[in-house]
Design an enzyme around this catalytic site. Structure first.
Site, mmCIF file in Angstrom:
data_model
loop_
_atom_site.group_PDB
_atom_site.id
_atom_site.type_symbol
_atom_site.label_atom_id
_atom_site.label_comp_id
_atom_site.label_asym_id
_atom_site.label_seq_id
_atom_site.Cartn_x
_atom_site.Cartn_y
_atom_site.Cartn_z
ATOM 1 N N HIS A 46 0.805 -1.223 0.000
ATOM 2 C CA HIS A 46 0.000 0.000 0.000
ATOM 3 C C HIS A 46 0.837 1.273 0.000
ATOM 4 O O HIS A 46 0.286 2.371 -0.119
ATOM 5 C CB HIS A 46 -0.925 0.031 1.220
ATOM 6 C CG HIS A 46 -1.994 -1.019 1.181
ATOM 7 N ND1 HIS A 46 -2.937 -1.091 0.185
ATOM 8 C CD2 HIS A 46 -2.262 -2.052 2.018
ATOM 9 C CE1 HIS A 46 -3.742 -2.123 0.411
ATOM 10 N NE2 HIS A 46 -3.359 -2.727 1.507
ATOM 11 N N ARG A 71 7.036 -5.579 3.208
ATOM 12 C CA ARG A 71 5.737 -6.189 2.896
ATOM 13 C C ARG A 71 5.610 -6.183 1.385
ATOM 14 O O ARG A 71 5.584 -5.114 0.752
ATOM 15 C CB ARG A 71 4.563 -5.442 3.519
ATOM 16 C CG ARG A 71 3.243 -6.094 3.026
ATOM 17 C CD ARG A 71 2.048 -5.736 3.843
ATOM 18 N NE ARG A 71 1.624 -4.356 3.653
ATOM 19 C CZ ARG A 71 0.522 -3.857 4.223
ATOM 20 N NH1 ARG A 71 -0.229 -4.604 5.009
ATOM 21 N NH2 ARG A 71 0.206 -2.598 4.019
ATOM 22 N N ASP A 85 16.671 -10.723 -2.463
ATOM 23 C CA ASP A 85 17.962 -10.493 -3.127
ATOM 24 C C ASP A 85 18.459 -9.057 -2.900
ATOM 25 O O ASP A 85 19.658 -8.796 -2.840
ATOM 26 C CB ASP A 85 17.847 -10.755 -4.640
ATOM 27 C CG ASP A 85 17.753 -12.243 -4.959
ATOM 28 O OD1 ASP A 85 18.059 -13.061 -4.070
ATOM 29 O OD2 ASP A 85 17.342 -12.578 -6.093
ATOM 30 N N GLU A 147 -5.700 -11.728 7.721
ATOM 31 C CA GLU A 147 -6.545 -10.527 7.626
ATOM 32 C C GLU A 147 -7.762 -10.767 6.733
ATOM 33 O O GLU A 147 -8.394 -9.809 6.298
ATOM 34 C CB GLU A 147 -5.714 -9.341 7.111
ATOM 35 C CG GLU A 147 -4.916 -9.618 5.846
ATOM 36 C CD GLU A 147 -4.090 -8.428 5.366
ATOM 37 O OE1 GLU A 147 -4.222 -7.319 5.901
ATOM 38 O OE2 GLU A 147 -3.313 -8.615 4.409
HETATM 39 C C1 3PY Z 1 -4.360 -4.010 7.596
HETATM 40 O O1 3PY Z 1 -4.673 -3.449 8.662
HETATM 41 O O2 3PY Z 1 -5.156 -4.628 6.879
HETATM 42 C C2 3PY Z 1 -2.978 -3.976 7.166
HETATM 43 O O3 3PY Z 1 -2.645 -4.636 6.214
HETATM 44 C C3 3PY Z 1 -2.024 -3.103 7.924
HETATM 45 O O4 3PY Z 1 -1.051 -2.593 7.109
HETATM 46 MG MG MG Z 2 -4.201 -5.389 5.065
#
Ligand code: 3PY
Ligand code: MG
Length: 263
Positions: A46, A71, A85, A147
């Site tokens: 993001h 990430r 890498d 998530e």
């Molecule tokens: C979320 O809260 O979904 C995240 O990925 C945090 O960066």
């Molecule tokens: Mg997220």
């Protein structure tokens, strides 16, 4: 090879604090790397940055002892291998839904025979050391994000995947998965229960577990709850909080943007 100090702390039962980098700036990366965080995570999912930025931000972080994580933008083997890498000491993989997906992420992080990572640590060996090939499988962290609804349902199986180093909760996406607003610091009982379930499952499996936080209050609660790693905020969020507070203090008003998060 250079020890992954953050993973070493988790294995020793110590909690760690990090921050998120969402801005494409080498100087902010270097500044925050010297602020004393255990780890920093450059956000290719993001963040307002891409691989070209990452190439400069990782060396900036490695002017300090802070562990560099990335990430990745998705669970894609080529991207995972490429950021490793470039010198990331670990990847945080978003939206992991199944044990098969977690296994694919682990495989991209591990050289054969443990996995399918291709050899070419062009900067990683410079940063990590000449014996990188021998120890990378032990030192590189592979962290799966929980998530999604499917991720929650398959939690036990995901946490049991061999070679996985940790679990990281994305509270905003978790909120959406539960039909709730995408709030990080949610007081919703259903959200709190889901977070506790993930925390407890990881503790039961002795799997290090972290959660994204975007502010002191939020981070304090999560540290008190026993999370092994929390973020304090991201670069943009730190800046906006400081600006909002100082501007309000000077004007004698209430801070604007106080609740701004760095998503
Ligand atoms: C979320 O809260 O979904 C995240 O990925 C945090 O960066
Ligand atoms: Mg997220």
């Amino acid at each position: 090879m250079r020890i992954n100090e953050t993973v070493a702390k988790w294995r020793a039962g110590q909690q760690t604090v990090g921050a998120w980098l969402s801005l494409s700036n080498t100087h902010t990366a270097e500044r925050l790397a010297h602020a004393g965080f255990d780890w920093l995570c450059v956000d290719l999912q993001h963040g307002l940055l891409d691989y070209q930025d990452l190439r400069h931000m990782l060396p900036a972080i490695s002017t300090s002892d802070t562990t560099p994580f990335v990430r990745v933008s998705g669970n894609e083997a080529n991207e995972i291998m490429k950021v490793l890498d470039a010198g990331a000491m670990g990847v945080i993989v978003p939206l992991v839904n199944t044990p098969e997906e977690a296994l694919a992420a682990v495989s991209a992080c591990r050289y054969p025979p443990e996995g399918g990572r291709s050899f070419g640590p062009i900067r990683a060996a410079l940063y990590g050391g000449d014996d990188y090939a021998t120890y990378a499988n032990e030192e590189v962290a592979c962290i799966a994000m929980i998530e999604t609804k499917a991720g929650l349902e398959n939690l036990d199986d995901i946490v049991s995947v061999p070679g996985l180093t940790g679990i990281f909760i994305g509270p905003a996406d978790l909120g959406l998965a539960l039909g709730l607003p995408p709030l990080g610091d949610s007081e919703n009982p259903e959200h709190l229960a889901a977070v506790s379930k993930i925390l407890d499952t990881c503790k039961r499996h002795e799997m290090p577990v972290g959660i994204y936080c975007s502010g002191l209050e939020f981070a304090k609660k999560r540290v008190a709850a026993g999370f092994d790693f929390v973020s304090l905020n991201n670069d943009s969020g730190f800046m906006m909080q400081a600006v909002a507070q100082d501007l309000a203090a000077l004007r004698g008003g209430v801070p604007r943007n106080e609740k701004l998060t760095g998503y």
